[in-house]
Scaffold this motif. Structure first.
Motif, short mmCIF file in Angstrom:
data_model
loop_
_atom_site.label_atom_id
_atom_site.label_comp_id
_atom_site.label_asym_id
_atom_site.label_seq_id
_atom_site.Cartn_x
_atom_site.Cartn_y
_atom_site.Cartn_z
N ILE A 53 0.94 -1.04 0.14
CA ILE A 53 -0.06 0.04 0.09
C ILE A 53 1.11 1.21 0.04
CG2 ILE A 53 -1.79 1.58 1.27
CD1 ILE A 53 -2.93 -1.42 2.29
N GLY B 58 2.31 13.41 -1.25
CA GLY B 58 0.80 13.18 -1.20
C GLY B 58 -0.03 14.15 -1.17
N GLU C 260 0.43 4.07 -2.77
CA GLU C 260 0.64 5.58 -2.38
C GLU C 260 1.38 6.57 -3.07
OE1 GLU C 260 0.54 7.12 1.83
OE2 GLU C 260 0.06 4.99 2.37
N LEU D 200 -5.69 5.73 1.67
CA LEU D 200 -4.52 4.47 1.46
C LEU D 200 -3.52 4.71 2.80
CD1 LEU D 200 -3.70 4.28 -2.16
CD2 LEU D 200 -4.67 2.54 -0.66
N ASP D 201 -3.27 6.08 2.90
CA ASP D 201 -2.21 6.18 4.19
C ASP D 201 -2.81 5.73 5.28
OD1 ASP D 201 0.33 7.32 4.82
OD2 ASP D 201 -0.87 8.92 5.83
N LEU E 108 -8.28 9.56 -1.63
CA LEU E 108 -7.93 8.11 -2.05
C LEU E 108 -6.58 7.81 -1.12
CD1 LEU E 108 -8.38 5.43 -2.97
CD2 LEU E 108 -7.21 6.13 -5.01
N ILE E 109 -5.78 8.94 -1.34
CA ILE E 109 -4.27 8.85 -0.90
C ILE E 109 -4.47 8.71 0.80
CG2 ILE E 109 -2.05 10.26 -0.57
CD1 ILE E 109 -2.25 10.56 -3.39
N PHE F 102 0.71 7.06 -6.58
CA PHE F 102 -0.44 8.15 -6.77
C PHE F 102 -0.05 9.47 -6.37
CE2 PHE F 102 -3.85 4.94 -6.54
CZ PHE F 102 -4.81 5.35 -7.38
N GLY F 103 1.09 9.41 -5.58
CA GLY F 103 1.57 10.64 -5.18
C GLY F 103 2.46 11.50 -6.22
N ARG F 104 2.97 10.52 -7.16
CA ARG F 104 3.52 11.21 -8.32
C ARG F 104 2.72 12.10 -9.25
NH1 ARG F 104 8.01 7.46 -7.44
NH2 ARG F 104 8.95 8.61 -5.68
N VAL G 293 -4.95 3.34 6.05
CA VAL G 293 -5.07 1.77 6.05
C VAL G 293 -3.48 1.37 6.34
CG1 VAL G 293 -5.42 -0.26 4.50
CG2 VAL G 293 -7.04 1.58 4.43
#
Lengths: 343, 304
Positions: free
Chosen positions: A334, B19, A338, B35-36, B31-32, A341-343, B38
């Motif tokens: 995960i 993020g 993450e 996710l973070d 969503l991040i 996604f952050g990129r 979780v």
């Protein structure tokens, strides 16, 4: 003033570390280390052997604490300070005699010696026991609703009783009792560290105890400080904060196997018989109800706090096992998503 | 996507990797965040206090589950919120009822949502002996009703809640509804006096009707080690369906604080002072209960 210090239990990790740090202190003229077996010798060509701690100028004397010989050692070497760290938690058959009779002999010898000025005793927060009726946080003066009736914890209660008796009879001696939370860190071998070293961790179904740890470096530092300075009294020693068992196993990234409490006892016994682990009744209770202690008194008295929090001590222990404290593959995955996604 | 956001690619990569650079569309941000959350939960990277209070789990998960019950099932109304101090130690003393202590949960939601303070309830030791219930109770901020824990929480400036009636209150028969039971030995008063914090009387109306206890199974309760095993109009006749609480209308009122800082902390050891305070607080709560019950009207409006 020259100081001559006797350290018990130098064949084991904590004792060896304490002897080693005292031996490197110029304020101490001699360090005598005693144990029933010789300490594991550091490799000849420099550097400690696996598990061995260089003892420096510590002089080793092989003596059984249960025998009156200890009195001769104390008298012959003009010992003025005794650091008693030699409490063992296994094997159970030997343990009681070693812990309780050994302490009695040692304190008896101290009582007869006119030179003794300071006695430091390592105890454990297990003396508070663990039950559903416990206060959330134990201070040193708290009276536990259920005092431990088995094993190591009971030994520690009895040892503390003899230490209090000694302190009454010798008011001229500074007596310090340190109640340590479970040690964590590289080199520590305890029922709890063996437990967390397993591939699958049995837990008690429906319970999530609060645990507290103290890093072995901090433990050694506290013992050094109370050996060097007059700090009479009883003190809890633990890293700041608490971790739930569920947090510990998640940090370790290990799967758990929740068992109803009766099964836990039976399985623990079986595992103990084949030498896998020892779940004493005390440990099963700890696995249900947990325990936390207040460390304000130590911080106020020494003006010092353990460097490692409970969580940091645990993470350092995991690192010493060669594991990341990243919480296992799923959490790591995960984490990676993450980042994507952050990129 | 707006024009500005098309420049998102020039944000330094390390800032973006954290993020929350604001470059990603809002959906991604959430969503991040999820996710973070979780990931941290899975990795054990969260803090609990020394009592075992898991702030994050309580706010983000457990209270969310209770909120529908609070808002839509019981339609809880709160009164006298001004009487709850915004900060500092205080002791909320409430009546206990309902056969199953749902009132404790609703009080917690009320405190969190309306007074914006976590309430630290003191529970019976039975709670901590039982699997699941014990650690859930600690995770939601509660602890054992004992002198050490009460003193420690109040000293730390926490808002502590107690139900001095204990099992006598929560397990009383339906015919005794809204009749306050004995208030124990007044240990809660002694703790408040020692800490010099105000006592806030709290009346909870509505909990009495959720599981009307019309009888009990004494032998079975004794065999199971429980203080009582209720018989209600729906339980055990309807099986698991009987566990659904009746949707009564609830009201929670906080009364004017009773000051304890005017008396000497040593008075905590004086039984006469402690009993006086206890009786005083008990009378206030009984009176508030009677008024509030009239004000509420029927338990199941508009029926009866």
């Amino acid at each position: 003033m020259t100081r001559t210090v006797l350290v018990t239990g130098v064949a084991r990790h904590i004792g060896a570390r304490v002897a080693s740090v005292l031996a490197s202190d110029p304020g101490i003229s001699r360090v005598i280390g005693v144990d029933t077996v010789p300490p594991p010798t550091p490799a000849r060509d420099g550097g400690p052997a696996p598990g061995g701690v260089p003892l420096g100028r510590t002089e080793f004397v092989r003596v059984d604490l249960r025998s009156p010989d200890i009195a001769q050692v104390i008298a012959a070497a003009d010992i003025d300070t005794v650091v008693h760290v030699d409490l063992m938690s296994a094997p159970r058959a030997l343990m009681k005699e070693h812990n309780v009779i050994g302490t009695m002999q040692l304190l008896g010898a101290c009582q007869r010696s006119p030179l003794i000025r300071r006695v430091v005793v390592r105890s454990t927060t297990e003396v508070y026991g663990s039950s559903a009726r416990d206060p959330a946080v134990f201070t040193e003066d708290a009276e536990p609703p259920e005092t431990p009736s088995h094993g190591f914890a009971k030994d520690a209660v009895e040892v503390e009783g003899y230490v209090r008796g000694f302190a009454r009879r010798r008011p001229d001696v500074t007596v310090t009792t340190l109640r340590f939370a479970d040690f964590m860190g590289p080199g520590v071998d305890s029922p709890l560290t063996r437990y967390f070293g397993r591939p699958v961790l049995p837990t008690v179904l429906g319970f999530d105890p609060r645990l507290q740890f103290v890093h072995v470096d901090d433990g050694v530092e506290v013992l050094r400080r109370v050996t060097m300075e007059d700090r009479p009294g009883t003190f809890n020693v633990a890293g700041d904060g608490v971790l739930l068992l569920s947090q510990c196993v998640r940090r370790a990234g290990r799967p758990t196997m929740p068992l109803p409490s009766p099964a836990f006892g039976v399985l623990g016994e079986l595992a103990g018989r084949v030498g896998l682990a020892d779940f004493s009744p005390e440990q099963i209770r700890l696995m249900c109800h947990g325990r936390a202690v207040d460390t304000t008194r130590l911080a106020d008295e020494l003006g010092w706090k353990p460097k490692f929090t409970t969580a940091a001590a645990f993470d350092d222990f995991l690192r010493s096992l060669g594991r990341d404290a990243d919480g296992g593959p799923l959490a790591a995955l995960i984490g990676r998503i993450e980042e994507e996604f952050g990129r | 996507m707006s024009h500005d956001e098309s420049y998102a690619t020039v944000v330094p990569i390390d800032a973006a990797a954290r993020g929350r650079a604001g470059s990603a569309p809002p959906g991604d941000d959430r969503l991040i965040e999820l996710l973070d959350f979780v990931r941290r939960r899975l990795a054990g990277e969260y803090e609990i206090d020394e009592f075992g209070f898991d702030h994050e789990l309580t706010d983000k998960v457990l209270l969310e589950l209770l909120r529908p019950l609070y808002r839509h099932w019981f339609r809880v109304e709160t009164l006298g919120l001004d009487n709850v101090p915004a900060e500092g130690g205080a002791l909320v003393v409430a009546n206990h009822s309902g056969t199953v202590p749902v009132d404790a949960l609703m009080l917690q939601v009320a405190m969190h949502d309306e007074a914006h303070r976590p309430v630290r309830l003191l529970g019976a030791d039975l709670v901590y002996e039982l699997p699941v219930l014990g650690h859930l109770s600690r995770k939601t901020g509660h602890t054992l009703a004992c002198r050490e824990d009460a003193d420690r929480l109040l000293r730390k400036g926490e808002l502590v809640g107690v139900f001095p009636e204990g099992f006598k209150g929560v397990g009383k028969p339906f015919r005794d509804r809204y009749k306050l039971q004995r208030f124990g030995r007044g240990g809660f008063v002694a703790s408040a006096i020692r800490a010099g914090v105000p006592i806030i009387p709290c009346a909870i109306v509505g909990a009495e009707e959720i599981y009307p206890k019309i009888g009990e199974l004494r032998t079975l309760a004794r065999a199971l080690g429980l203080p009582y095993l209720p018989v209600t109009p729906l339980f055990p006749w309807l099986g698991p369906l009987g566990l659904i609480p009746l949707p009564s209308k609830w009201m929670i009122e906080f009364g004017e604080p009773v000051r304890t800082d005017e008396c000497d902390p040593d008075a905590a050891d004086d039984p006469a002072t402690v009993f006086n305070f206890t009786d005083h607080v008990r009378e206030i709560i009984q009176q508030r209960l009677d008024d509030l019950r009239l004000r509420r009207g029927p338990a199941f409006p508009p029926l009866f």
